[in-house]
Enzyme design. Structure first.
Site, PDB file in Angstrom:
ATOM      1  N   GLN A 159       0.825  -1.217   0.000  1.00 59.02           N
ATOM      2  CA  GLN A 159       0.000   0.000   0.000  1.00 59.02           C
ATOM      3  C   GLN A 159       0.859   1.266   0.000  1.00 59.02           C
ATOM      4  O   GLN A 159       0.485   2.272  -0.593  1.00 59.02           O
ATOM      5  CB  GLN A 159      -0.904  -0.023   1.244  1.00 59.02           C
ATOM      6  CG  GLN A 159      -2.121   0.881   1.152  1.00 59.02           C
ATOM      7  CD  GLN A 159      -3.280   0.234   0.417  1.00 59.02           C
ATOM      8  OE1 GLN A 159      -3.580  -0.934   0.619  1.00 59.02           O
ATOM      9  NE2 GLN A 159      -3.944   0.986  -0.448  1.00 59.02           N
ATOM     10  N   LYS A 194       1.817   1.806  -3.659  1.00 58.32           N
ATOM     11  CA  LYS A 194       0.596   2.056  -4.430  1.00 58.32           C
ATOM     12  C   LYS A 194       0.096   3.474  -4.187  1.00 58.32           C
ATOM     13  O   LYS A 194      -0.195   4.229  -5.120  1.00 58.32           O
ATOM     14  CB  LYS A 194      -0.471   1.047  -3.990  1.00 58.32           C
ATOM     15  CG  LYS A 194      -1.779   1.159  -4.735  1.00 58.32           C
ATOM     16  CD  LYS A 194      -2.928   0.423  -4.041  1.00 58.32           C
ATOM     17  CE  LYS A 194      -2.623  -1.026  -3.740  1.00 58.32           C
ATOM     18  NZ  LYS A 194      -3.843  -1.794  -3.408  1.00 58.32           N
ATOM     19  N   LYS A 236      -2.669  -0.827   6.703  1.00 50.46           N
ATOM     20  CA  LYS A 236      -3.651  -1.878   6.395  1.00 50.46           C
ATOM     21  C   LYS A 236      -4.103  -2.505   7.695  1.00 50.46           C
ATOM     22  O   LYS A 236      -3.375  -2.475   8.698  1.00 50.46           O
ATOM     23  CB  LYS A 236      -3.009  -2.965   5.519  1.00 50.46           C
ATOM     24  CG  LYS A 236      -4.002  -3.772   4.715  1.00 50.46           C
ATOM     25  CD  LYS A 236      -4.343  -3.083   3.414  1.00 50.46           C
ATOM     26  CE  LYS A 236      -5.423  -3.807   2.650  1.00 50.46           C
ATOM     27  NZ  LYS A 236      -5.501  -3.302   1.265  1.00 50.46           N
ATOM     28  N   GLY A 291     -12.401  -0.205   2.959  1.00 49.89           N
ATOM     29  CA  GLY A 291     -12.741  -1.614   2.769  1.00 49.89           C
ATOM     30  C   GLY A 291     -11.630  -2.401   2.091  1.00 49.89           C
ATOM     31  O   GLY A 291     -10.662  -1.856   1.574  1.00 49.89           O
ATOM     32  N   ASP A 292     -11.785  -3.711   2.132  1.00 45.40           N
ATOM     33  CA  ASP A 292     -10.959  -4.659   1.378  1.00 45.40           C
ATOM     34  C   ASP A 292     -11.823  -5.932   1.341  1.00 45.40           C
ATOM     35  O   ASP A 292     -13.054  -5.843   1.513  1.00 45.40           O
ATOM     36  CB  ASP A 292      -9.598  -4.872   2.074  1.00 45.40           C
ATOM     37  CG  ASP A 292      -8.560  -5.539   1.163  1.00 45.40           C
ATOM     38  OD1 ASP A 292      -7.948  -4.832   0.341  1.00 45.40           O
ATOM     39  OD2 ASP A 292      -8.376  -6.769   1.239  1.00 45.40           O
ATOM     40  N   ASN A 331     -16.506  -7.137  -5.296  1.00 42.78           N
ATOM     41  CA  ASN A 331     -16.612  -5.766  -5.788  1.00 42.78           C
ATOM     42  C   ASN A 331     -15.629  -5.456  -6.924  1.00 42.78           C
ATOM     43  O   ASN A 331     -16.010  -4.870  -7.944  1.00 42.78           O
ATOM     44  CB  ASN A 331     -16.398  -4.815  -4.601  1.00 42.78           C
ATOM     45  CG  ASN A 331     -16.206  -3.397  -5.046  1.00 42.78           C
ATOM     46  OD1 ASN A 331     -15.081  -2.947  -5.285  1.00 42.78           O
ATOM     47  ND2 ASN A 331     -17.291  -2.678  -5.206  1.00 42.78           N
TER      48      ASN A 331
END
Ligand code: GLU
Length: 445
Positions: free
Chosen positions: A111, A114, A126, A165-166, A241
């Protein structure tokens, strides 16, 4: 790997035993960074890599809650606040039985890069829990989310750490988490979480953003070879999703998406997946992919097996880490694959990435290709900060600009470092240099 970096990598592995996915993510990034350290000896002198691999803060906590029958249940909660050089920690929460510290650390580490690549002011973090939402009632989900936030609230905030979310955490869970945060703190602090509902501080396009962004990134890769999604035969893994919105976008650009999967099996629908039906089954009914077969003609459901047995010109792995191995990659390449865009985090094993790269396949790694989700979270934070809400068209336009920007930055960085078309190298170096410069500027912290 560069010998100086290998020594640092070995120390990181030794002091974090048993965290296989974290080791994998660190090794993959370090393999790209030798040439950067030739040009920037100050990164070695400043111990940037050593600092980067040690999270700024790691929180592990008990999550006690009662199920519908009144039995007490105990789960483990995590939040790894990895790096805040570029902004508040930012990254999702994953609720899945496979979650452990090593998984959260691999996700948090990815992350950092990213988020840097998006160009937005967000650091990396995270979190999550080993809670399994499957088969749980709505009331149980709510009680779990409330229990989780009862500890997490003291660690997060609009300027500190902004979860989202994840896997296993969508709009419903963010709603319960936000409600509990507000209740405990007595603050309507919209910017503390992203992925909120549209009527209470959420952003249009956030639900679609990861899947849409992955396809936009892959389209940019295809363009470099004079190709596009139009007429491609696409296979997507997953049916959550990210997968659903990747399917929708690929089909909007003229592709036929012939297969997708869940943890039980996969469907093949040669006419092209009916996204409306898929949404109804997965998002409204919260059902299984098997139900799709009975409700649409000429569909095959394969119980178990691998969706990567279905041939494709474009593969979009959108399920989970290490879901596509070297054998699957070789089969896809033999069957005419042109491009891979990773919608999930680290879905391709290191063997698979090597197979794709050796075969000259366009390969967009997750930290670049799936950055649209977190980038749109940053757009949600912007709207919250200015108490504004933007139209769908405007927000989608911003997402497209950001994804094209990430693609171009990765491509330009790969060129600059003498390996044109290597998006893994471009993403790792592009993300790293930005974070490393900021860390040096902020001193030894
Ligand atoms: N979980 C997503 C990711 O892997 C989104 C994180 C966010 O929006 O903060 O990037």
């Amino acid at each position: 790997m560069d010998a100086r970096l290998e020594a640092i990598r070995d120390t990181v592995l030794a002091r974090n035993p048993g965290e296989d996915e974290f080791h994998q993510a660190v090794t993959e990034v370090f393999e790209s960074l030798g040439p950067v350290h030739d040009r920037h000896p100050e990164f070695l002198e400043g111990a940037v890599l050593e600092r980067l691999c040690e999270p700024e803060r790691q929180i592990i906590f008990r999550v006690p809650w009662a199920d519908d029958s009144g039995r007490f249940q105990i789960n483990r909660g995590f939040r790894v606040e990895f790096n805040s050089a570029l902004g508040p920690y930012k990254g999702g929460l994953r609720f899945h039985p496979s979650v452990n510290l090593g998984i959260v650390k691999f996700l948090g580490f990815e992350q950092i890069f990213k988020n840097a690549l998006t160009g937005m002011p967000i650091g990396g973090g995270k979190g999550g829990s080993d809670f399994d939402p499957r088969g749980r009632s709505d009331a149980e989900i709510m009680r779990f989310c409330q229990a989780f936030m009862t500890e997490l609230y003291r660690h997060i905030g609009e300027y500190t750490d902004v979860p989202a979310g994840d896997i296993g955490v969508g709009g419903r869970e963010i709603g319960y988490l936000f409600g509990q945060y507000k209740r405990i703190t007595n603050r309507y602090e919209s910017g503390v979480l992203t992925g909120k509902g549209i009527s209470w501080g959420g952003s249009l396009v956030r639900p679609e953003a990861t899947g849409f962004g992955t396809v936009i990134f892959a389209e940019e890769m295809l363009k470099t070879r004079g190709l596009s999604f139009d007429g491609q035969r696409v296979v997507v893994s997953g049916s959550g999703n990210v997968a659903i919105n990747a399917i929708a976008k690929a089909q909007a650009l003229g592709a036929t998406v012939v297969a997708c999967s869940d943890s039980s099996g996969y469907i093949v629908d040669e006419a092209g997946i009916d996204v409306g039906l898929l949404r109804q089954i997965k998002e409204v009914e919260r059902g299984r992919l098997k139900d799709y077969e009975a409700r649409r003609p000429n569909v095959t459901y394969v119980d178990g097996g691998s969706v990567w047995d279905v041939d494709a010109t474009v593969a979009l792995p959108c399920a989970t880490q290490n879901e596509l191995d070297g054998g699957a990659a070789a089969r896809l390449v033999r069957n005419g694959l042109l491009a891979v865009g990773e919608g999930a985090n680290m879905p391709s094993t290191r063997d698979a990435v090597a197979v794709f790269q050796d075969a000259g396949i366009l390969f967009g790694p997750g930290k670049a290709a799936n950055a649209g989700g977190v980038a749109t979270s940053a757009l949600e934070m912007q709207q919250n900060a200015s108490r504004d809400s933007w139209s769908f068209a405007h927000t989608e336009g911003r997402l497209t600009e950001i994804m094209v920007g990430i693609h171009d930055r990765c491509a330009a960085t790969a060129d600059e470092y003498g390996d044109p078309g290597n998006y893994v190298l471009g993403a790792n170096i592009g993300g790293f240099v930005k974070v490393a410069d900021a860390m040096l500027a902020q001193g030894l912290i």
